[in-house]
Design a protein around this motif. Structure first.
Motif, short mmCIF file in Angstrom:
data_model
loop_
_atom_site.label_atom_id
_atom_site.label_comp_id
_atom_site.label_asym_id
_atom_site.label_seq_id
_atom_site.Cartn_x
_atom_site.Cartn_y
_atom_site.Cartn_z
N GLY A 64 0.84 -1.05 -0.17
CA GLY A 64 0.06 -0.26 0.03
C GLY A 64 1.00 1.28 0.68
O GLY A 64 0.07 2.13 -0.06
N PHE A 65 2.15 1.52 -0.09
CA PHE A 65 3.29 2.61 -0.04
C PHE A 65 4.58 1.65 -1.42
O PHE A 65 4.61 0.76 -1.45
CB PHE A 65 3.56 2.36 1.29
N GLN A 66 4.72 2.92 -1.75
CA GLN A 66 5.63 3.12 -2.30
C GLN A 66 6.73 4.18 -1.62
O GLN A 66 6.35 5.00 -0.63
CB GLN A 66 5.04 4.01 -3.85
N VAL A 67 8.05 3.44 -1.62
CA VAL A 67 9.00 4.35 -0.33
C VAL A 67 10.16 4.71 -2.33
O VAL A 67 10.17 4.62 -3.00
CB VAL A 67 9.88 3.17 -0.48
N GLU A 68 10.66 6.54 -1.46
CA GLU A 68 11.00 7.22 -2.47
C GLU A 68 12.28 7.53 -1.64
O GLU A 68 12.47 7.56 -0.55
CB GLU A 68 10.39 8.18 -2.73
N TYR A 69 13.04 7.69 -1.96
CA TYR A 69 14.52 8.09 -1.75
C TYR A 69 15.02 8.93 -1.97
O TYR A 69 15.08 9.43 -3.58
CB TYR A 69 15.28 6.70 -1.28
N GLU A 70 15.75 10.06 -1.32
CA GLU A 70 16.58 10.85 -1.73
C GLU A 70 17.71 11.92 -1.84
O GLU A 70 17.77 11.81 -0.55
CB GLU A 70 15.37 12.24 -2.54
N PHE A 71 18.31 12.38 -2.34
CA PHE A 71 19.71 13.18 -1.46
C PHE A 71 19.29 14.05 -2.25
O PHE A 71 19.30 14.40 -3.37
CB PHE A 71 21.28 12.68 -1.92
N ALA A 72 19.14 15.12 -1.68
CA ALA A 72 19.25 16.18 -2.03
C ALA A 72 19.57 17.53 -1.19
O ALA A 72 19.91 17.51 -0.44
CB ALA A 72 17.91 16.76 -1.91
N VAL A 73 20.11 18.52 -1.87
CA VAL A 73 20.61 19.75 -1.30
C VAL A 73 19.96 21.44 -1.90
O VAL A 73 19.72 20.93 -3.37
CB VAL A 73 22.50 20.60 -1.41
N THR A 74 19.17 21.40 -0.99
CA THR A 74 18.52 23.87 -1.33
C THR A 74 19.05 24.43 -0.69
O THR A 74 19.80 25.00 -0.07
CB THR A 74 17.22 23.08 -0.73
N GLN A 75 19.45 25.20 -2.19
CA GLN A 75 19.26 26.60 -1.88
C GLN A 75 18.82 28.51 -2.55
O GLN A 75 18.37 27.11 -3.80
CB GLN A 75 20.51 27.15 -2.27
N GLY A 76 19.05 29.12 -2.50
CA GLY A 76 17.64 29.93 -2.96
C GLY A 76 18.57 30.52 -4.26
O GLY A 76 19.62 30.23 -4.68
N GLU A 77 17.73 30.75 -5.13
CA GLU A 77 18.71 31.02 -6.39
C GLU A 77 19.59 32.10 -7.08
O GLU A 77 20.68 31.80 -7.59
CB GLU A 77 17.58 32.10 -7.46
N SER A 78 20.01 33.26 -5.88
CA SER A 78 21.16 33.77 -6.03
C SER A 78 22.42 32.61 -5.66
O SER A 78 23.74 33.13 -5.38
CB SER A 78 21.49 34.73 -4.62
N SER A 79 21.57 31.28 -5.25
CA SER A 79 23.57 30.27 -4.81
C SER A 79 23.20 29.35 -5.23
O SER A 79 23.77 28.16 -5.33
CB SER A 79 23.44 29.90 -3.43
N LEU A 80 22.60 29.43 -6.42
CA LEU A 80 22.09 28.94 -7.94
C LEU A 80 23.95 27.68 -8.17
O LEU A 80 23.83 26.95 -8.59
CB LEU A 80 21.29 28.82 -8.77
N GLU A 81 24.87 28.40 -8.43
CA GLU A 81 26.16 28.37 -8.99
C GLU A 81 26.56 27.15 -8.08
O GLU A 81 27.23 26.22 -8.15
CB GLU A 81 27.12 29.09 -8.88
N SER A 82 26.90 27.23 -6.37
CA SER A 82 26.99 26.10 -5.95
C SER A 82 25.91 24.67 -5.79
O SER A 82 27.42 23.74 -5.77
CB SER A 82 26.78 26.31 -4.31
N LEU A 83 24.88 25.03 -6.07
CA LEU A 83 24.19 23.45 -7.06
C LEU A 83 24.49 23.12 -7.56
O LEU A 83 25.01 21.81 -7.80
CB LEU A 83 22.67 23.71 -7.22
N LYS A 84 24.89 23.31 -9.44
CA LYS A 84 25.36 23.27 -10.23
C LYS A 84 26.61 22.80 -9.75
O LYS A 84 27.45 22.15 -10.80
CB LYS A 84 25.40 24.57 -11.24
N SER A 85 27.66 23.41 -9.21
CA SER A 85 29.02 23.12 -9.01
C SER A 85 28.72 21.55 -8.15
O SER A 85 30.11 20.10 -8.49
CB SER A 85 29.87 23.34 -8.20
N LEU A 86 27.71 20.60 -7.88
CA LEU A 86 27.29 19.78 -7.03
C LEU A 86 27.22 19.00 -7.56
O LEU A 86 27.65 18.08 -8.82
CB LEU A 86 26.15 20.05 -6.05
N LYS A 87 26.40 19.25 -9.02
CA LYS A 87 25.39 18.11 -9.78
C LYS A 87 27.00 18.20 -11.06
O LYS A 87 27.08 16.84 -11.23
CB LYS A 87 24.66 19.59 -10.63
N ASN A 88 27.89 18.92 -11.38
CA ASN A 88 28.62 18.66 -11.67
C ASN A 88 29.85 18.13 -11.97
O ASN A 88 30.72 16.77 -12.32
CB ASN A 88 29.91 20.21 -12.71
#
Length: 196
Positions: A64-88
């Motif tokens: 009766g349940f689906q299991v989701e799993y996730e690694f996430a880092v959240t930032q405001g738009e002004s720090s978007l470059e830091s998230l792009k660095s992680l993705k790269n």
């Protein structure tokens, strides 16, 4: 190449290799610190019910349940470059925007890795080799235990899923899963989705 030039080349190459190693260590240290402050490893449970689709009933998950799993880092738009660095750096996952139209000044962005293969082969080995330094490391270790159970298929049984639900109570915000466990045990038929 003369002996003097060869020696100069070897020294130059060693210096270059040392600089590359130093840069790599700086990147790793930055990633660990950044994730310690802003990252999250989470396991989510989504209530699934039977659905009617064009003249046939599609059964929900056995538990009766689906299991989701996730690694996430959240930032405001002004720090978007830091998230792009992680993705790269990791070379997996995606960037997603949560547009805000309230009194906040900028949209939120999330770098997320949800693909099991990427979590198992890239994200988990990185943080096992380069451990987080805050209490977030305990959440990471519990996340790894849950992923191990999922890899074994134990989340597809009521007993295995209940074990994962109980373990996730000690992760992140330590939110109780008693309501979900009651639903799993068929003691009530409530709620649609509860996230960590």
């Amino acid at each position: 190449m003369s002996h003097a030039l060869l020696s100069k080349y070897k020294i130059s190459k060693k210096a270059s290799d040392a600089e590359n190693q130093q840069e790599r260590l700086i990147n790793i240290g930055w990633i660990v610190g950044f994730v310690d402050g802003e990252g999250c490893f989470s396991i989510n449970f989504i209530r699934q019910s039977d659905r009617v689709e064009t003249n046939r009933i599609r059964k929900g998950y056995k538990t009766g349940f689906q299991v989701e799993y996730e690694f996430a880092v959240t930032q405001g738009e002004s720090s978007l470059e830091s998230l792009k660095s992680l993705k790269n750096y990791f070379g997996v996952g995606g960037l997603y925007v949560n547009k805000r139209y309230d009194n906040h000044k900028e949209h939120l962005y999330r770098y997320c890795v949800r693909k099991l293969d990427d979590l198992v082969n890239i994200i988990i080995p990185f943080f096992e080799k380069h451990p987080l330094r805050t209490s977030k490391n305990k959440s990471f270790e519990m996340f790894v235990r849950c992923i191990d159970e999922i890899l074994k298929g134990n989340h597809l049984t009521r007993e295995g899923l209940e074990k994962i639900m109980i373990w996730t109570e000690s992760m992140n915000h330590r939110k109780s899963k008693s309501k979900l466990i009651k639903i799993l045990r068929n003691q009530t038929s409530d709620s649609r989705k509860e996230r960590r």
